[in-house]
Design a protein around this motif. Structure first.
Motif, PDB file in Angstrom:
ATOM      1  N   VAL A 179      19.380  -0.560 -19.790  1.00 23.37           N
ATOM      2  CA  VAL A 179      19.515  -0.566 -18.436  1.00 23.37           C
ATOM      3  C   VAL A 179      20.597  -1.390 -17.827  1.00 23.37           C
ATOM      4  O   VAL A 179      20.995  -2.486 -18.284  1.00 23.37           O
ATOM      5  CB  VAL A 179      18.292  -1.350 -17.709  1.00 23.37           C
ATOM      6  CG1 VAL A 179      18.333  -1.373 -16.201  1.00 23.37           C
ATOM      7  CG2 VAL A 179      17.094  -0.463 -18.170  1.00 23.37           C
ATOM      8  N   PRO A 180      21.409  -0.808 -17.177  1.00 25.47           N
ATOM      9  CA  PRO A 180      22.600  -1.537 -16.566  1.00 25.47           C
ATOM     10  C   PRO A 180      22.482  -2.939 -16.090  1.00 25.47           C
ATOM     11  O   PRO A 180      21.528  -3.057 -15.256  1.00 25.47           O
ATOM     12  CB  PRO A 180      23.387  -0.630 -15.545  1.00 25.47           C
ATOM     13  CG  PRO A 180      22.801   0.911 -15.803  1.00 25.47           C
ATOM     14  CD  PRO A 180      21.487   0.736 -16.349  1.00 25.47           C
ATOM     15  N   GLY A 181      23.000  -3.802 -16.688  1.00 26.03           N
ATOM     16  CA  GLY A 181      22.838  -5.083 -16.221  1.00 26.03           C
ATOM     17  C   GLY A 181      21.843  -6.143 -16.995  1.00 26.03           C
ATOM     18  O   GLY A 181      21.779  -7.042 -16.640  1.00 26.03           O
ATOM     19  N   HIS A 182      21.133  -5.323 -18.045  1.00 26.36           N
ATOM     20  CA  HIS A 182      20.201  -6.192 -18.708  1.00 26.36           C
ATOM     21  C   HIS A 182      20.647  -5.819 -20.362  1.00 26.36           C
ATOM     22  O   HIS A 182      21.170  -4.851 -20.688  1.00 26.36           O
ATOM     23  CB  HIS A 182      18.927  -5.390 -18.457  1.00 26.36           C
ATOM     24  CG  HIS A 182      18.315  -5.697 -17.282  1.00 26.36           C
ATOM     25  ND1 HIS A 182      17.546  -6.756 -16.914  1.00 26.36           N
ATOM     26  CD2 HIS A 182      18.631  -5.280 -15.812  1.00 26.36           C
ATOM     27  CE1 HIS A 182      17.340  -6.953 -15.750  1.00 26.36           C
ATOM     28  NE2 HIS A 182      17.870  -5.935 -15.092  1.00 26.36           N
ATOM     29  N   GLY A 183      20.188  -6.508 -21.103  1.00 24.63           N
ATOM     30  CA  GLY A 183      20.538  -6.624 -22.451  1.00 24.63           C
ATOM     31  C   GLY A 183      19.306  -6.034 -23.173  1.00 24.63           C
ATOM     32  O   GLY A 183      18.575  -5.356 -22.381  1.00 24.63           O
ATOM     33  N   ARG A 184      19.781  -5.039 -24.376  1.00 31.05           N
ATOM     34  CA  ARG A 184      18.718  -4.449 -24.993  1.00 31.05           C
ATOM     35  C   ARG A 184      17.721  -5.326 -25.554  1.00 31.05           C
ATOM     36  O   ARG A 184      17.795  -6.454 -25.919  1.00 31.05           O
ATOM     37  CB  ARG A 184      19.643  -3.723 -26.213  1.00 31.05           C
ATOM     38  CG  ARG A 184      20.216  -2.499 -25.746  1.00 31.05           C
ATOM     39  CD  ARG A 184      20.709  -1.930 -27.107  1.00 31.05           C
ATOM     40  NE  ARG A 184      21.311  -0.682 -26.315  1.00 31.05           N
ATOM     41  CZ  ARG A 184      21.788   0.364 -27.489  1.00 31.05           C
ATOM     42  NH1 ARG A 184      21.730  -0.008 -28.895  1.00 31.05           N
ATOM     43  NH2 ARG A 184      22.313   1.577 -27.222  1.00 31.05           N
ATOM     44  N   GLY A 185      16.559  -4.800 -26.130  1.00 31.07           N
ATOM     45  CA  GLY A 185      15.752  -5.529 -26.465  1.00 31.07           C
ATOM     46  C   GLY A 185      14.530  -5.891 -25.976  1.00 31.07           C
ATOM     47  O   GLY A 185      14.446  -5.663 -24.421  1.00 31.07           O
ATOM     48  N   ILE A 186      13.512  -6.491 -26.364  1.00 29.47           N
ATOM     49  CA  ILE A 186      12.174  -7.147 -25.615  1.00 29.47           C
ATOM     50  C   ILE A 186      12.378  -8.582 -25.860  1.00 29.47           C
ATOM     51  O   ILE A 186      12.310  -9.112 -26.771  1.00 29.47           O
ATOM     52  CB  ILE A 186      11.070  -6.616 -26.154  1.00 29.47           C
ATOM     53  CG1 ILE A 186      10.929  -4.837 -26.001  1.00 29.47           C
ATOM     54  CG2 ILE A 186       9.849  -7.234 -25.477  1.00 29.47           C
ATOM     55  CD1 ILE A 186       9.854  -4.104 -26.802  1.00 29.47           C
TER      56      ILE A 186
END
Length: 86
Positions: free
Chosen positions: A49-56
């Protein structure tokens, strides 16, 4: 914490209980659901998601809730919205 019970999956058995509550103090929805399984959790973690890092992030979780509980989720949203307007 002031939890308001909204509902439980009507098709639940004794061993399962997807549930919806509202934390009235914090104005948040609280869900209990099924663990997604490794494959779905990995897919969610890989989603960009643009502006967010990968992962939980630590402290967050992916859960599954059956679509038949949509009415309960709507009710919980209404409860939170009414409280926020006051």
């Amino acid at each position: 914490m002031t939890l308001r019970f909204i509902g439980i999956d009507p098709n639940t058995g004794d061993d399962e209980s997807p549930t919806v509550w509202v934390d009235q103090e914090k104005g948040e929805l609280v869900f209990q659901g099924w663990k997604p399984g490794a494959e779905l959790e990995a897919e969610c973690a890989a989603f960009e998601v643009p502006g967010h890092g990968r992962g939980i992030p630590e402290g967050e979780a992916v859960i599954r809730i059956p679509a038949r509980m949509v009415g309960m989720i709507r009710e919980a949203c209404d409860v939170v919205e009414r409280a926020a307007v006051r």
